[in-house]
Design an enzyme around this catalytic site. Sequence first.
Site, mmCIF file in Angstrom:
data_model
loop_
_atom_site.group_PDB
_atom_site.id
_atom_site.type_symbol
_atom_site.label_atom_id
_atom_site.label_comp_id
_atom_site.label_asym_id
_atom_site.label_seq_id
_atom_site.Cartn_x
_atom_site.Cartn_y
_atom_site.Cartn_z
ATOM 1 C CE LYS A 1 -7.953 48.904 131.674
ATOM 2 N NZ LYS A 1 -8.874 48.753 130.812
ATOM 3 C CG ASP A 2 -11.955 45.189 132.115
ATOM 4 O OD1 ASP A 2 -11.943 46.355 131.418
ATOM 5 O OD2 ASP A 2 -11.017 44.435 131.405
ATOM 6 N NE ARG B 1 -10.524 56.591 132.108
ATOM 7 C CZ ARG B 1 -9.150 56.760 131.397
ATOM 8 N NH1 ARG B 1 -8.972 57.724 131.459
ATOM 9 N NH2 ARG B 1 -8.845 55.734 131.178
ATOM 10 N NE ARG B 2 -7.471 54.666 128.313
ATOM 11 C CZ ARG B 2 -7.254 53.286 128.327
ATOM 12 N NH1 ARG B 2 -7.610 52.454 127.370
ATOM 13 N NH2 ARG B 2 -6.505 52.873 129.466
ATOM 14 N NE ARG C 1 -14.492 46.474 122.302
ATOM 15 C CZ ARG C 1 -15.094 45.330 122.420
ATOM 16 N NH1 ARG C 1 -16.104 44.946 121.485
ATOM 17 N NH2 ARG C 1 -14.686 44.086 123.064
ATOM 18 N NE ARG D 1 -7.575 47.990 122.428
ATOM 19 C CZ ARG D 1 -8.362 48.752 123.214
ATOM 20 N NH1 ARG D 1 -8.347 49.616 123.590
ATOM 21 N NH2 ARG D 1 -9.545 47.776 123.686
ATOM 22 C CB CYS E 1 -19.541 51.346 128.143
ATOM 23 S SG CYS E 1 -18.246 49.931 128.680
#
Length: 313
Positions: free
Chosen positions: A88-89, A136-137, A154, A160, A246
């Site tokens: 996904k990165d 997206r989230r 981040r 987190r 992004c």
Amino acid sequence: MAQPVIRIGTRASKLALAQSGMMQRRIAAALGAPDRPEEFAPLVHITTTGDRIQDRRLLEIGGKALFTKEIEEALLDGRVDAAVHSMKDVPAELPPGLVIAAIPEREDVRDAFLSHKAKTLADLPAGSVLGTASMRRQAQALYRRPDIQVMVLRGNVDTRLAKLEAGEADAILLAASGLNRLGLGDLPSSLLDPVEAPPAPGQGALAIQVRAEDADAPWLVALRHEPSMLTVAAERGALFALEGSCRTAIGAHARLEGRNLSLIVEALTPDGSLRFRREGSIEVADEASARALGLNLGAEVRAEGGEALVLND
């Protein structure tokens, strides 16, 4: 002939090392040296720009490529022979001369919801603060809960989680796959339905990136998991069609049953006020046909959403 040594480029975060360590053992086994991974598949730690800058959204400093750029430069320079990335990165377009040559079996694709105040996103009280750095989230959450606040969060998984514990956010969203690989799979309060909230294209998958001339080396062929490569090809086709970055909120979820490949693609406005969504399925023959499904559905979503999908400065 002497057995080749495969130097593996990896970020040095706890999650990146857990993932690259898994692949290190698999690569060593494929090279015929399962008991000597450090010798035949040594890890080379590379700090990326995305690792160094933790206080801003990725879109402000150059996008998700900042998690792969330095590692890809090391591949092209010959300082490493392979790279392990979270798929996904990986940006939709790769640098010339590099390819994704193998995707091992995929982990859980879903997003995980973590909170001490609610079981699910729907249960959060109005005005609650949700922490995420993902466009997206953010958009998917606001689409369902326009009455909550979203803060930029981040940092690595530990950072987190610590911010959640400190009360800086009432809830956070993380990839279930990363938590599972860190042995933290018991932490989520719940998991999001990937049909209702499609994850990032390629989420849960690891990408083994190499120079193009090495793409069909026997040790790489041994790592390939065809169902994972087909579903990821479809999702990344959609990512490419939507010019994913992004600055765009894109989700894609592919499922393979026998040879039937189904795909859901969605894109949302950054504030979550609008959602554009397409679904389709094919009898899949290979990665090219899977990618074509993603390209077609992604193009339809882009045609409908247009410039509304891109975050402007």
